[in-house]
Design a protein around this motif. Structure first.
Motif, mmCIF file in Angstrom:
data_model
loop_
_atom_site.group_PDB
_atom_site.id
_atom_site.type_symbol
_atom_site.label_atom_id
_atom_site.label_comp_id
_atom_site.label_asym_id
_atom_site.label_seq_id
_atom_site.Cartn_x
_atom_site.Cartn_y
_atom_site.Cartn_z
ATOM 1 N N ALA A 221 1.014 -1.125 -0.043
ATOM 2 C CA ALA A 221 -0.195 -0.081 -0.089
ATOM 3 C C ALA A 221 0.950 0.994 -0.077
ATOM 4 O O ALA A 221 1.820 1.399 0.983
ATOM 5 C CB ALA A 221 -0.916 0.142 1.397
ATOM 6 N N THR A 222 0.667 2.149 -0.894
ATOM 7 C CA THR A 222 1.482 3.266 -1.359
ATOM 8 C C THR A 222 0.681 4.422 -1.420
ATOM 9 O O THR A 222 -0.127 4.654 -2.211
ATOM 10 C CB THR A 222 2.346 3.087 -2.342
ATOM 11 O OG1 THR A 222 3.102 1.962 -2.552
ATOM 12 C CG2 THR A 222 3.255 4.165 -2.720
ATOM 13 N N PRO A 223 1.056 5.564 -0.519
ATOM 14 C CA PRO A 223 0.258 6.683 -0.669
ATOM 15 C C PRO A 223 1.113 7.679 -1.653
ATOM 16 O O PRO A 223 2.206 7.377 -1.920
ATOM 17 C CB PRO A 223 0.598 7.272 0.922
ATOM 18 C CG PRO A 223 1.685 6.827 1.354
ATOM 19 C CD PRO A 223 1.781 5.570 0.665
ATOM 20 N N SER A 224 0.120 8.408 -2.225
ATOM 21 C CA SER A 224 0.693 9.464 -3.134
ATOM 22 C C SER A 224 1.467 10.721 -2.458
ATOM 23 O O SER A 224 1.280 10.724 -1.348
ATOM 24 C CB SER A 224 -0.243 10.084 -4.034
ATOM 25 O OG SER A 224 -1.274 10.833 -3.292
ATOM 26 N N ASN A 225 2.032 11.378 -3.181
ATOM 27 C CA ASN A 225 2.617 12.654 -2.711
ATOM 28 C C ASN A 225 1.215 13.470 -2.097
ATOM 29 O O ASN A 225 0.389 13.412 -2.766
ATOM 30 C CB ASN A 225 3.450 13.294 -3.612
ATOM 31 C CG ASN A 225 4.739 12.948 -3.645
ATOM 32 O OD1 ASN A 225 5.318 12.152 -2.828
ATOM 33 N ND2 ASN A 225 5.404 13.307 -4.774
ATOM 34 N N PRO A 226 1.539 14.334 -1.205
ATOM 35 C CA PRO A 226 0.450 15.313 -0.736
ATOM 36 C C PRO A 226 -0.324 16.223 -2.131
ATOM 37 O O PRO A 226 0.561 16.609 -3.055
ATOM 38 C CB PRO A 226 0.764 16.117 0.091
ATOM 39 C CG PRO A 226 2.052 15.532 0.693
ATOM 40 C CD PRO A 226 2.365 14.669 -0.452
ATOM 41 N N ASN A 227 -1.275 16.526 -2.043
ATOM 42 C CA ASN A 227 -1.803 17.521 -3.008
ATOM 43 C C ASN A 227 -1.297 18.598 -2.706
ATOM 44 O O ASN A 227 -0.607 19.064 -1.891
ATOM 45 C CB ASN A 227 -3.507 17.393 -3.087
ATOM 46 C CG ASN A 227 -4.117 18.078 -1.645
ATOM 47 O OD1 ASN A 227 -3.214 18.559 -0.855
ATOM 48 N ND2 ASN A 227 -5.295 17.725 -1.415
ATOM 49 N N SER A 228 -1.533 19.755 -3.576
ATOM 50 C CA SER A 228 -1.239 21.253 -3.593
ATOM 51 C C SER A 228 -1.196 21.901 -2.358
ATOM 52 O O SER A 228 -0.431 22.875 -1.893
ATOM 53 C CB SER A 228 -1.411 21.898 -4.877
ATOM 54 O OG SER A 228 -2.682 22.212 -4.923
ATOM 55 N N SER A 229 -2.407 21.608 -1.584
ATOM 56 C CA SER A 229 -2.826 22.364 -0.413
ATOM 57 C C SER A 229 -2.268 21.539 0.872
ATOM 58 O O SER A 229 -2.384 22.178 1.857
ATOM 59 C CB SER A 229 -4.128 22.372 -0.530
ATOM 60 O OG SER A 229 -4.818 22.968 -1.396
ATOM 61 N N GLY A 230 -1.600 20.683 0.697
ATOM 62 C CA GLY A 230 -1.069 19.579 1.748
ATOM 63 C C GLY A 230 -2.061 19.184 2.727
ATOM 64 O O GLY A 230 -1.948 18.692 3.623
ATOM 65 N N ASP A 231 -3.347 18.857 2.165
ATOM 66 C CA ASP A 231 -4.524 18.545 2.980
ATOM 67 C C ASP A 231 -5.275 17.433 2.384
ATOM 68 O O ASP A 231 -6.450 16.899 2.675
ATOM 69 C CB ASP A 231 -5.441 19.703 3.358
ATOM 70 C CG ASP A 231 -6.110 19.928 2.117
ATOM 71 O OD1 ASP A 231 -5.894 19.824 1.100
ATOM 72 O OD2 ASP A 231 -7.185 20.831 2.155
ATOM 73 N N PHE A 233 -4.265 13.105 -0.244
ATOM 74 C CA PHE A 233 -3.528 12.234 -0.809
ATOM 75 C C PHE A 233 -4.381 11.010 -1.130
ATOM 76 O O PHE A 233 -5.341 10.932 -0.699
ATOM 77 C CB PHE A 233 -2.413 11.717 0.036
ATOM 78 C CG PHE A 233 -2.751 11.245 1.276
ATOM 79 C CD1 PHE A 233 -2.497 9.779 1.310
ATOM 80 C CD2 PHE A 233 -2.839 11.728 2.595
ATOM 81 C CE1 PHE A 233 -2.914 8.775 2.480
ATOM 82 C CE2 PHE A 233 -3.193 11.038 3.486
ATOM 83 C CZ PHE A 233 -3.177 9.885 3.486
ATOM 84 N N THR A 234 -3.884 10.113 -2.024
ATOM 85 C CA THR A 234 -4.488 8.844 -2.255
ATOM 86 C C THR A 234 -3.474 7.759 -1.833
ATOM 87 O O THR A 234 -2.477 8.171 -1.717
ATOM 88 C CB THR A 234 -4.831 8.909 -3.929
ATOM 89 O OG1 THR A 234 -3.387 8.972 -4.476
ATOM 90 C CG2 THR A 234 -5.558 10.082 -4.375
ATOM 91 N N VAL A 235 -4.394 6.549 -1.688
ATOM 92 C CA VAL A 235 -3.550 5.434 -1.338
ATOM 93 C C VAL A 235 -4.064 4.207 -2.389
ATOM 94 O O VAL A 235 -5.147 4.210 -2.781
ATOM 95 C CB VAL A 235 -3.745 5.063 0.119
ATOM 96 C CG1 VAL A 235 -3.252 3.720 0.418
ATOM 97 C CG2 VAL A 235 -3.963 6.007 1.034
ATOM 98 N N SER A 236 -2.907 3.587 -2.777
ATOM 99 C CA SER A 236 -3.178 2.633 -3.745
ATOM 100 C C SER A 236 -2.754 1.200 -3.399
ATOM 101 O O SER A 236 -1.622 1.053 -2.577
ATOM 102 C CB SER A 236 -2.640 3.133 -5.248
ATOM 103 O OG SER A 236 -2.857 3.964 -5.656
ATOM 104 N N TYR A 237 -3.432 0.255 -3.728
ATOM 105 C CA TYR A 237 -2.819 -1.113 -3.469
ATOM 106 C C TYR A 237 -1.775 -1.283 -4.470
ATOM 107 O O TYR A 237 -2.098 -1.279 -5.634
ATOM 108 C CB TYR A 237 -3.932 -2.021 -3.523
ATOM 109 C CG TYR A 237 -3.432 -3.499 -3.079
ATOM 110 C CD1 TYR A 237 -3.263 -4.153 -2.349
ATOM 111 C CD2 TYR A 237 -3.185 -4.416 -4.577
ATOM 112 C CE1 TYR A 237 -2.759 -5.542 -1.770
ATOM 113 C CE2 TYR A 237 -2.851 -5.499 -4.321
ATOM 114 C CZ TYR A 237 -2.448 -5.885 -3.197
ATOM 115 O OH TYR A 237 -1.889 -7.520 -2.976
ATOM 116 N N THR A 238 -0.429 -1.793 -4.149
ATOM 117 C CA THR A 238 0.544 -1.904 -4.976
ATOM 118 C C THR A 238 1.324 -3.373 -4.857
ATOM 119 O O THR A 238 2.388 -3.506 -5.358
ATOM 120 C CB THR A 238 1.516 -0.771 -4.930
ATOM 121 O OG1 THR A 238 1.896 -0.672 -3.245
ATOM 122 C CG2 THR A 238 0.982 0.414 -5.239
ATOM 123 N N GLY A 239 0.527 -4.228 -4.399
ATOM 124 C CA GLY A 239 0.999 -5.649 -4.208
ATOM 125 C C GLY A 239 0.999 -6.392 -5.250
ATOM 126 O O GLY A 239 1.566 -7.417 -5.395
#
Length: 239
Positions: A221-231, A233-239
């Motif tokens: 499970a990997t989160p994205s970088n934060p959005n431009s507002s820093g408030d 992000f997305t999380v993806s299953y990457t296994g």
């Protein structure tokens, strides 16, 4: 998380350490994150943790992820919480997306370590629902835990006693432990945490706070970088 009263799902808080991820137990914060450059790894958490302050509230909105079929039971929990990073205290609330006994199961819950997590009554969530959840100190040791299904209009709130130090605030997609062992990660759909607030303000997330869920050398499970507002992000299953 610690064992669900209904589903026997268990987990633990996360403690900051340079050691590799450790095995979970029900009543100890024995999961660790390993810091490698600007990225951290954990065997049970994926997301972001704010540290270095004295925090009294955390709020997030997310879409309950769906889970796809797996040959054996798999589990995942999305939640917002205070403490648990660097200590064994934790107050949290969130949603469950599991694939158990040949079918998907979804629920909402709250928890204060070291007690068992509790299914929230009257709020039946399903994949695709928008959920807003928060934990907030009201006064002294009184905290308000709230969760609302914005899609159905159902909501729940309760005042509970919590005495943790408020050393961290988290937005996490977790692989809990089941029956005393670390669970396999559910194959959840990519989803986003949004409208994040810590102490009623945007947390100002930065990419160096990212935590990747890694088990046996695989990033599940990997989160994205934060959005431009820093408030958010997305999380993806990457296994």
């Amino acid at each position: 998380m610690v064992p669900r009263l209904t589903a026997l799902v268990s987990g633990a808080a996360l403690a900051v350490s340079a050691l590799p991820a450790g095995a979970a137990s029900v009543n100890a914060a024995d999961h660790f994150i390993s810091h490698q450059g600007n990225v951290s790894y954990s065997s049970n958490w994926s997301g972001y943790a704010e540290t270095g302050g004295s925090y009294t509230s955390a709020t997030a909105t997310w879409t309950v992820p769906s889970v796809s079929a797996t040959s054996s039971s798999t589990y995942s929990s999305a939640w917002v919480g205070i403490d648990g990073d660097g200590n064994s205290d934790l107050i949290q609330t969130g949603t469950e997306s599991d694939y158990v006994n040949g079918h998907a199961e979804y629920s909402a819950w709250w928890e204060i370590l070291p007690n068992y997590s509790v299914t929230i009554p009257g709020v039946t969530v399903k994949a695709g629902d928008s959920v807003t959840a928060s934990v907030a100190k009201s006064s002294g040791s009184s905290w308000v835990i709230s969760l609302a299904d914005d899609t159905t209009g159902k909501s729940w709130s309760a005042t509970k006693t919590y005495t943790g130090p408020g050393q961290s605030a988290e937005f996490v997609q977790e692989a809990p432990t089941v029956g005393g062992s670390q669970s396999a990660v559910a194959h959840f759909s990519t989803f986003g945490f949004r409208n994040l607030k810590v102490d009623s303000a945007g947390p100002g997330l930065v990419s160096s706070e990212k935590i990747i869920l890694r088990q046996n050398g695989v990033d599940y499970a990997t989160p994205s970088n934060p959005n431009s507002s820093g408030d958010g992000f997305t999380v993806s299953y990457t296994g």
